[in-house]
Write a protein that holds these residues in place. Structure first.
Motif, PDB file in Angstrom:
ATOM      1  N   GLY A 127       9.941   0.042  20.003  1.00 17.27           N
ATOM      2  CA  GLY A 127      11.045   0.961  19.763  1.00 17.27           C
ATOM      3  C   GLY A 127      12.377   0.242  19.625  1.00 17.27           C
ATOM      4  O   GLY A 127      13.191   0.566  18.738  1.00 17.27           O
ATOM      5  N   THR A 128      12.618  -0.740  20.476  1.00 11.98           N
ATOM      6  CA  THR A 128      13.863  -1.509  20.392  1.00 11.98           C
ATOM      7  C   THR A 128      13.936  -2.281  19.088  1.00 11.98           C
ATOM      8  O   THR A 128      14.986  -2.335  18.427  1.00 11.98           O
ATOM      9  N   HIS A 129      12.815  -2.877  18.710  1.00 11.90           N
ATOM     10  CA  HIS A 129      12.752  -3.620  17.451  1.00 11.90           C
ATOM     11  C   HIS A 129      13.002  -2.701  16.261  1.00 11.90           C
ATOM     12  O   HIS A 129      13.750  -3.051  15.327  1.00 11.90           O
ATOM     13  N   ALA A 130      12.397  -1.532  16.262  1.00 15.16           N
ATOM     14  CA  ALA A 130      12.587  -0.583  15.167  1.00 15.16           C
ATOM     15  C   ALA A 130      14.035  -0.119  15.078  1.00 15.16           C
ATOM     16  O   ALA A 130      14.607   0.012  13.984  1.00 15.16           O
ATOM     17  N   PHE A 131      14.661   0.135  16.227  1.00 15.45           N
ATOM     18  CA  PHE A 131      16.057   0.564  16.237  1.00 15.45           C
ATOM     19  C   PHE A 131      16.968  -0.512  15.663  1.00 15.45           C
ATOM     20  O   PHE A 131      17.896  -0.233  14.898  1.00 15.45           O
ATOM     21  N   TRP A 132      16.694  -1.762  16.019  1.00 16.52           N
ATOM     22  CA  TRP A 132      17.490  -2.880  15.494  1.00 16.52           C
ATOM     23  C   TRP A 132      17.283  -3.055  13.996  1.00 16.52           C
ATOM     24  O   TRP A 132      18.244  -3.234  13.239  1.00 16.52           O
ATOM     25  N   ASN A 133      16.047  -2.993  13.526  1.00 15.45           N
ATOM     26  CA  ASN A 133      15.783  -3.143  12.094  1.00 15.45           C
ATOM     27  C   ASN A 133      16.378  -1.993  11.283  1.00 15.45           C
ATOM     28  O   ASN A 133      16.796  -2.173  10.145  1.00 15.45           O
ATOM     29  N   GLY A 134      16.401  -0.800  11.884  1.00 10.70           N
ATOM     30  CA  GLY A 134      16.935   0.346  11.159  1.00 10.70           C
ATOM     31  C   GLY A 134      18.440   0.448  11.182  1.00 10.70           C
ATOM     32  O   GLY A 134      19.007   1.355  10.544  1.00 10.70           O
ATOM     33  N   SER A 135      19.123  -0.455  11.905  1.00  9.51           N
ATOM     34  CA  SER A 135      20.584  -0.354  12.019  1.00  9.51           C
ATOM     35  C   SER A 135      21.281  -0.529  10.677  1.00  9.51           C
ATOM     36  O   SER A 135      22.381   0.008  10.464  1.00  9.51           O
ATOM     37  N   ALA A 136      20.659  -1.266   9.759  1.00  9.70           N
ATOM     38  CA  ALA A 136      21.284  -1.479   8.455  1.00  9.70           C
ATOM     39  C   ALA A 136      21.369  -0.195   7.641  1.00  9.70           C
ATOM     40  O   ALA A 136      22.196  -0.092   6.721  1.00  9.70           O
ATOM     41  N   SER A 137      20.545   0.809   7.965  1.00 14.03           N
ATOM     42  CA  SER A 137      20.556   2.068   7.226  1.00 14.03           C
ATOM     43  C   SER A 137      21.452   3.112   7.867  1.00 14.03           C
ATOM     44  O   SER A 137      21.467   4.267   7.433  1.00 14.03           O
ATOM     45  N   PHE A 138      22.219   2.731   8.900  1.00 13.34           N
ATOM     46  CA  PHE A 138      23.074   3.673   9.609  1.00 13.34           C
ATOM     47  C   PHE A 138      24.495   3.724   9.049  1.00 13.34           C
ATOM     48  O   PHE A 138      25.419   4.153   9.722  1.00 13.34           O
ATOM     49  N   TRP A 151       0.840  -1.207   0.000  1.00 18.17           N
ATOM     50  CA  TRP A 151       0.000   0.000   0.000  1.00 18.17           C
ATOM     51  C   TRP A 151       0.872   1.253   0.000  1.00 18.17           C
ATOM     52  O   TRP A 151       0.590   2.220  -0.731  1.00 18.17           O
ATOM     53  N   ILE A 152       1.941   1.239   0.800  1.00 19.97           N
ATOM     54  CA  ILE A 152       2.834   2.398   0.835  1.00 19.97           C
ATOM     55  C   ILE A 152       3.536   2.573  -0.500  1.00 19.97           C
ATOM     56  O   ILE A 152       3.684   3.699  -1.018  1.00 19.97           O
ATOM     57  N   ALA A 153       3.983   1.465  -1.110  1.00 18.08           N
ATOM     58  CA  ALA A 153       4.665   1.544  -2.408  1.00 18.08           C
ATOM     59  C   ALA A 153       3.732   2.093  -3.475  1.00 18.08           C
ATOM     60  O   ALA A 153       4.142   2.902  -4.330  1.00 18.08           O
ATOM     61  N   THR A 154       2.466   1.681  -3.453  1.00 20.30           N
ATOM     62  CA  THR A 154       1.499   2.178  -4.436  1.00 20.30           C
ATOM     63  C   THR A 154       1.180   3.650  -4.196  1.00 20.30           C
ATOM     64  O   THR A 154       1.072   4.445  -5.140  1.00 20.30           O
ATOM     65  N   LEU A 179      10.506   1.819   5.143  1.00 16.81           N
ATOM     66  CA  LEU A 179       9.479   2.175   6.111  1.00 16.81           C
ATOM     67  C   LEU A 179       8.806   0.940   6.682  1.00 16.81           C
ATOM     68  O   LEU A 179       8.504   0.872   7.883  1.00 16.81           O
ATOM     69  N   GLY A 180       8.601  -0.053   5.841  1.00 19.42           N
ATOM     70  CA  GLY A 180       7.989  -1.291   6.321  1.00 19.42           C
ATOM     71  C   GLY A 180       8.854  -2.002   7.343  1.00 19.42           C
ATOM     72  O   GLY A 180       8.354  -2.532   8.341  1.00 19.42           O
ATOM     73  N   ALA A 181      10.184  -2.009   7.112  1.00 14.31           N
ATOM     74  CA  ALA A 181      11.086  -2.712   8.026  1.00 14.31           C
ATOM     75  C   ALA A 181      11.269  -1.979   9.342  1.00 14.31           C
ATOM     76  O   ALA A 181      11.392  -2.603  10.398  1.00 14.31           O
ATOM     77  N   THR A 182      11.289  -0.657   9.309  1.00 10.68           N
ATOM     78  CA  THR A 182      11.618   0.112  10.517  1.00 10.68           C
ATOM     79  C   THR A 182      10.398   0.587  11.299  1.00 10.68           C
ATOM     80  O   THR A 182      10.527   0.909  12.484  1.00 10.68           O
ATOM     81  N   VAL A 183       9.236   0.643  10.663  1.00 12.27           N
ATOM     82  CA  VAL A 183       8.038   1.150  11.340  1.00 12.27           C
ATOM     83  C   VAL A 183       6.928   0.098  11.368  1.00 12.27           C
ATOM     84  O   VAL A 183       6.421  -0.261  12.447  1.00 12.27           O
ATOM     85  N   SER A 186      11.464   1.410  -2.851  1.00  9.31           N
ATOM     86  CA  SER A 186      12.594   1.322  -1.915  1.00  9.31           C
ATOM     87  C   SER A 186      12.256   1.997  -0.588  1.00  9.31           C
ATOM     88  O   SER A 186      12.569   1.474   0.489  1.00  9.31           O
ATOM     89  N   SER A 187      11.619   3.144  -0.633  1.00  9.47           N
ATOM     90  CA  SER A 187      11.207   3.810   0.601  1.00  9.47           C
ATOM     91  C   SER A 187      10.139   3.008   1.332  1.00  9.47           C
ATOM     92  O   SER A 187      10.113   2.973   2.570  1.00  9.47           O
ATOM     93  N   ALA A 188       9.281   2.348   0.574  1.00 13.73           N
ATOM     94  CA  ALA A 188       8.251   1.516   1.195  1.00 13.73           C
ATOM     95  C   ALA A 188       8.884   0.357   1.951  1.00 13.73           C
ATOM     96  O   ALA A 188       8.454   0.008   3.062  1.00 13.73           O
ATOM     97  N   ASP A 189       9.910  -0.265   1.360  1.00 15.23           N
ATOM     98  CA  ASP A 189      10.587  -1.373   2.050  1.00 15.23           C
ATOM     99  C   ASP A 189      11.270  -0.892   3.329  1.00 15.23           C
ATOM    100  O   ASP A 189      11.210  -1.561   4.375  1.00 15.23           O
TER     101      ASP A 189
END
Length: 464
Positions: A261-272, A120-123, A134-138, A129-132
């Motif tokens: 929040g902890t889960h989101a921080f861990w998933n977002g670590s790849a973008s750091f 839905w976000i991608a559409t 956002l999906g992983a981190t939020v 790429s932004s949808a993926d």
């Protein structure tokens, strides 16, 4: 605050009470067998659907490879939570339900909801790429932690007598997350294997090896770590008084938000950045994992300390022997008592000793909650039920615990025979400070009825 007289009489039998007369024939939706059947059906259908979805995405060969690799960390994680739960073990059905919910229902909810939200976000944004990201981190942290928290909530609501503190929340949440991670690892490892099949990569350079190293070797504790935060919130809420409604609602919600929040921080670590994942792993995940491990060990020791502190009151009242608080407050002595009874009388006797230890621990924890005004209005009834359960098993458990106390005690101080009597003769042990006279295994103690009744929480002469 629950109060009770110093020596209450036996509660009236449930069958004869007027309050239960109207509940002899519950409505069809209130029947336990129907609820259990509906739950089993739901989990079975979820399992079949998730099996089909994962196999469709990974292929049969990829599914089998992923299944084999994803199974490796499961016994270690489950054993760790069982170890934590050994002091006052809850029913195994709760653990089976938690694992099945995580592996089937929660995983199905996560796959369907994450896929729908990402598409839905991608559409809507025309930016896959932004949808993926956002999906992983939020999206994923919110959906997955909520789905896993549902298992903890169900046990908290419908198995309230089994959910009495932080350890119970710790264990139920951890086992649920272990089941969820198991299914998710099948999917990730199966997809990685399919990628390697197309590219021809093998060995340590393959995507499968890299995925296995990151998910199974480096961070098998990731999902349990997140969800345990929710479980701790429910556990603290379980310790709160019945009048603290706001606390009983806000604490689980706070734990859930912290898990998200902890889960989101861990998933977002790849973008750091290039080394963001490893920096977050070393500076955040490992310290939090170490802190929770310390908390688990501390909680286990605290439960044993509460057993040693609370049970002497029942020695004075005549429900327990003098040796039992020490033996029941030591895991080494408890294991020795179980093994000794099983060796002399068989596995059934060993199980009876385990049941005795479990009931005694529950009694000590119940009494501790009563001291703090958090035992609930049914304190007297629950206390009497536990005492009666102990009394039914005393002929097998008491000699075994007395033997274990003698074998593990650092110092044995002799006391006058008139005060405590001889040690059980089943083991040929001389008279010591431990125990009151009773017969060898399998022989009833003539003329020895149960004590007059439970003791009031404030009547412990051992407390300062």
């Amino acid at each position: 605050m629950a109060t009770s007289p110093a020596y209450p009489t036996y509660p009236a039998p449930p069958a004869g009470s007027a309050g239960t007369a109207g509940n002899r024939h519950p409505r069809w939706w209130q029947r336990g067998a129907l609820r259990a059947g509906a739950l089993v059906t739901l989990l079975a259908l979820s399992g079949l659907v998730i099996l089909a979805l994962v196999r469709e995405q990974t292929g049969t060969e990829g599914f089998l490879v992923g299944l084999g690799l994803a199974t490796l960390p499961v016994p270690l994680l489950v054993a760790a939570f069982r170890w934590l739960d050994r002091v006052a073990p809850g029913p195994r059905r709760n653990l089976v339900f938690a694992f099945a919910w995580g592996a089937c229902a929660a995983a199905l909810i996560a796959i369907v909801a994450n896929s729908f939200a990402t598409q839905w976000i991608a559409t809507a944004t025309a930016d896959p790429s932004s949808a993926d990201t956002l999906g992983a981190t939020v999206i994923a942290p919110v959906v997955e932690e909520t789905a896993k928290a549902a298992a903890v909530l169900l046990v908290f609501l419908f198995r309230r007598s089994d959910f009495t503190g932080v350890v119970d929340g710790f264990v139920i949440a951890g086992v649920t997350a272990t089941g969820f991670a198991f299914t998710e690892n099948i999917l990730y490892l199966g997809n990685a294997f399919g990628t390697d099949q197309l590219s021809g990569e093998t060995g340590l350079a393959s995507v499968t090896a890299a995925t296995f190293f990151v998910r199974v070797v480096m961070s098998p504790f990731a999902h349990p770590l997140f969800t345990v935060l929710t479980g701790i919130g429910f556990g603290i809420a379980a310790l709160s008084g019945e009048r603290h409604t706001a606390r009983r609602v806000l604490l689980p919600l706070g734990g859930l938000l912290l898990a998200m929040g902890t889960h989101a921080f861990w998933n977002g670590s790849a973008s750091f950045g290039e080394y963001g994942f490893f920096v977050v792993y070393a500076t955040f995940m490992l310290p939090v994992f170490g802190l929770l491990t310390w908390l688990a060990v501390w909680l286990r020791r605290r439960e044993l300390a509460l057993v040693r502190a609370e049970l002497p009151a029942y020695v004075v009242a005549g429900w327990l022997t003098a040796a039992e608080p020490f033996a029941l407050g030591s895991m080494r002595a408890r294991t020795l008592a179980r093994d000794h009874a099983a060796y002399h009388l068989g596995r059934a006797a060993g199980r009876a000793v385990v049941d005795y230890e479990t009931y005694a621990t529950s009694l000590a924890l119940l009494r501790h909650r009563a001291h703090r005004g958090r035992a609930g209005a049914d304190f007297v009834v629950r206390e009497r039920e536990l005492l009666d359960a102990l009394w039914e098993r005393r002929e097998v458990a008491r000699p075994a615990l007395a033997y274990a106390a003698r074998a593990t005690a650092p110092v044995v101080l002799p006391l006058p025979y008139a005060a405590y009597g001889p040690f059980p003769t089943a083991y040929g042990v001389p008279r010591t400070a431990y125990g009151t006279p009773h017969a060898p295994y399998g022989q009833p103690h003539a003329g020895h009825g149960s004590p007059a009744g439970p003791v009031h929480p404030s009547s412990n002469p051992y407390r300062t």
